[in-house]
Design a protein around this motif. Structure first.
Motif, PDB file in Angstrom:
ATOM      1  N   LEU A 152     -27.482 -63.004 -86.236  1.00 19.10           N
ATOM      2  CA  LEU A 152     -27.419 -61.289 -86.778  1.00 19.10           C
ATOM      3  C   LEU A 152     -27.529 -61.585 -88.128  1.00 19.10           C
ATOM      4  CD1 LEU A 152     -25.512 -59.370 -84.333  1.00 19.10           C
ATOM      5  CD2 LEU A 152     -27.889 -59.627 -84.439  1.00 19.10           C
ATOM      6  N   MET A 156     -29.988 -56.543 -89.406  1.00 19.98           N
ATOM      7  CA  MET A 156     -29.676 -56.337 -88.026  1.00 19.98           C
ATOM      8  C   MET A 156     -28.412 -55.535 -87.575  1.00 19.98           C
ATOM      9  SD  MET A 156     -31.041 -60.008 -86.654  1.00 19.98           S
ATOM     10  CE  MET A 156     -32.580 -60.831 -87.376  1.00 19.98           C
ATOM     11  N   ASP A 158     -27.066 -53.328 -89.022  1.00 23.08           N
ATOM     12  CA  ASP A 158     -27.009 -51.889 -89.420  1.00 23.08           C
ATOM     13  C   ASP A 158     -27.830 -51.425 -88.396  1.00 23.08           C
ATOM     14  OD1 ASP A 158     -25.555 -52.359 -91.832  1.00 23.08           O
ATOM     15  OD2 ASP A 158     -27.081 -52.484 -93.092  1.00 23.08           O
ATOM     16  N   ARG A 159     -28.858 -51.802 -87.989  1.00 22.96           N
ATOM     17  CA  ARG A 159     -29.862 -51.480 -86.942  1.00 22.96           C
ATOM     18  C   ARG A 159     -29.077 -51.022 -85.734  1.00 22.96           C
ATOM     19  NH1 ARG A 159     -33.966 -54.785 -88.773  1.00 22.96           N
ATOM     20  NH2 ARG A 159     -33.885 -56.160 -86.971  1.00 22.96           N
ATOM     21  N   ILE A 160     -28.218 -52.096 -85.366  1.00 16.99           N
ATOM     22  CA  ILE A 160     -27.643 -52.079 -84.105  1.00 16.99           C
ATOM     23  C   ILE A 160     -26.585 -50.952 -84.161  1.00 16.99           C
ATOM     24  CG2 ILE A 160     -25.926 -53.329 -82.611  1.00 16.99           C
ATOM     25  CD1 ILE A 160     -27.216 -55.994 -83.376  1.00 16.99           C
ATOM     26  N   LEU A 163     -27.924 -47.429 -83.807  1.00  9.52           N
ATOM     27  CA  LEU A 163     -28.546 -47.231 -82.309  1.00  9.52           C
ATOM     28  C   LEU A 163     -27.466 -46.917 -81.488  1.00  9.52           C
ATOM     29  CD1 LEU A 163     -31.332 -49.931 -82.040  1.00  9.52           C
ATOM     30  CD2 LEU A 163     -31.793 -47.471 -82.155  1.00  9.52           C
ATOM     31  N   ARG A 164     -26.399 -47.905 -81.922  1.00  8.99           N
ATOM     32  CA  ARG A 164     -24.997 -47.589 -80.985  1.00  8.99           C
ATOM     33  C   ARG A 164     -24.507 -46.165 -81.199  1.00  8.99           C
ATOM     34  NH1 ARG A 164     -20.009 -51.246 -82.205  1.00  8.99           N
ATOM     35  NH2 ARG A 164     -19.341 -49.461 -83.438  1.00  8.99           N
ATOM     36  N   MET A 176     -30.422 -54.391 -76.271  1.00 13.97           N
ATOM     37  CA  MET A 176     -30.338 -54.301 -77.772  1.00 13.97           C
ATOM     38  C   MET A 176     -31.255 -54.853 -78.348  1.00 13.97           C
ATOM     39  SD  MET A 176     -26.691 -55.704 -79.521  1.00 13.97           S
ATOM     40  CE  MET A 176     -27.177 -57.351 -79.416  1.00 13.97           C
ATOM     41  N   HIS A 179     -34.308 -52.497 -78.561  1.00 14.61           N
ATOM     42  CA  HIS A 179     -34.300 -51.485 -79.383  1.00 14.61           C
ATOM     43  C   HIS A 179     -34.123 -51.527 -80.968  1.00 14.61           C
ATOM     44  CE1 HIS A 179     -33.112 -48.831 -75.621  1.00 14.61           C
ATOM     45  NE2 HIS A 179     -34.337 -49.245 -75.250  1.00 14.61           N
ATOM     46  N   ALA A 180     -33.206 -52.556 -80.775  1.00 12.01           N
ATOM     47  CA  ALA A 180     -32.952 -52.980 -82.437  1.00 12.01           C
ATOM     48  C   ALA A 180     -33.978 -53.891 -83.177  1.00 12.01           C
ATOM     49  CB  ALA A 180     -31.782 -53.604 -82.663  1.00 12.01           C
ATOM     50  N   ASP A 181     -34.964 -54.136 -82.178  1.00 13.46           N
ATOM     51  CA  ASP A 181     -35.934 -55.169 -82.636  1.00 13.46           C
ATOM     52  C   ASP A 181     -35.485 -56.627 -83.272  1.00 13.46           C
ATOM     53  OD1 ASP A 181     -38.574 -55.817 -83.362  1.00 13.46           O
ATOM     54  OD2 ASP A 181     -38.552 -54.959 -85.480  1.00 13.46           O
ATOM     55  N   LEU A 182     -34.769 -57.153 -82.407  1.00 16.00           N
ATOM     56  CA  LEU A 182     -34.354 -58.521 -82.850  1.00 16.00           C
ATOM     57  C   LEU A 182     -34.919 -59.649 -82.331  1.00 16.00           C
ATOM     58  CD1 LEU A 182     -30.630 -58.089 -81.533  1.00 16.00           C
ATOM     59  CD2 LEU A 182     -31.448 -57.366 -83.803  1.00 16.00           C
TER      60      LEU A 182
END
Length: 198
Positions: A152, A156, A158-160, A163-164, A176, A179-182
């Motif tokens: 991470l 990433m 920050d995006r998580i 979304l959380r 995850m 949705h978080a585009d990992l």
């Protein structure tokens, strides 16, 4: 063994060594020493001059098989160096940590209340006497702890975190990641350490 048994143990010793190392040469030596020992017994039973010849063959078998055993020993039992011992210890510790994670996940599934009390997946909460093998509860830890998950980046994380907050958490590493585009390449690594307590 050949030295202590006056050469009579040579066939069994070399047969064991041949099987252990899967060596035709050591197996052949076992057959050769077996033939010599058989000849010795036959010569002793015959008596007279044959017994003297049997004694000579016994002395030769004893000397040669003992020297051969000493020369072959490093191949049969390779020396254990410090690096090998360290590598085995590291692998053993990694397996133990994996076992701790599996046990902690079972507690989360069977008894979520106990899991919260044990602070499973919450390295940010102290004290933590229970060792969960390094699990991280993605749905509850602060960003600095979340960033410990393998692969991470700060972006990433920050995006998580965003979304959380919006969704109220995740149920799996796959969800995850979607949705978080990992990147797909890090999902299995994350899944090894991530916990998703709702």
């Amino acid at each position: 063994m050949p030295l202590l048994s006056v050469g009579f143990g040579a066939p069994a010793s070399f047969l064991y060594a041949g099987v252990r190392r899967r060596s035709v040469a050591l197996g052949g030596a076992a057959v050769g020493y077996g033939a010599a020992v058989t000849f010795e017994f036959a010569a002793f039973l015959a008596g007279g001059g044959a017994a003297a010849l049997g004694l000579l063959v016994m002395a030769l078998t004893w000397t040669i098989s003992a020297a051969h055993a000493l020369a072959a020993r490093p191949r049969v039992y390779p020396p254990d160096n410090v690096r090998d011992r360290m590598n085995r210890r590291v692998v053993e510790m990694a397996r133990q940590r994996r076992g701790l994670r599996e046990a902690a996940r079972k507690i989360v599934l069977d008894d979520p209340g106990l899991a919260r009390e044990l602070r499973i997946g919450r390295p940010d909460l102290l004290p933590r006497p229970f060792d969960d093998g390094g699990l991280i509860d993605v749905n509850h830890v602060p960003p600095e702890v979340l960033s410990r998950l393998p692969g991470l980046t700060y972006a990433m994380v920050d995006r998580i975190m965003g979304l959380r907050t919006e969704q109220g958490g995740f149920v799996s590493a796959e969800e995850m990641a979607l949705h978080a585009d990992l990147p797909p390449s890090i999902v299995s690594e994350i899944a090894e350490y991530a916990l998703f307590v709702r």
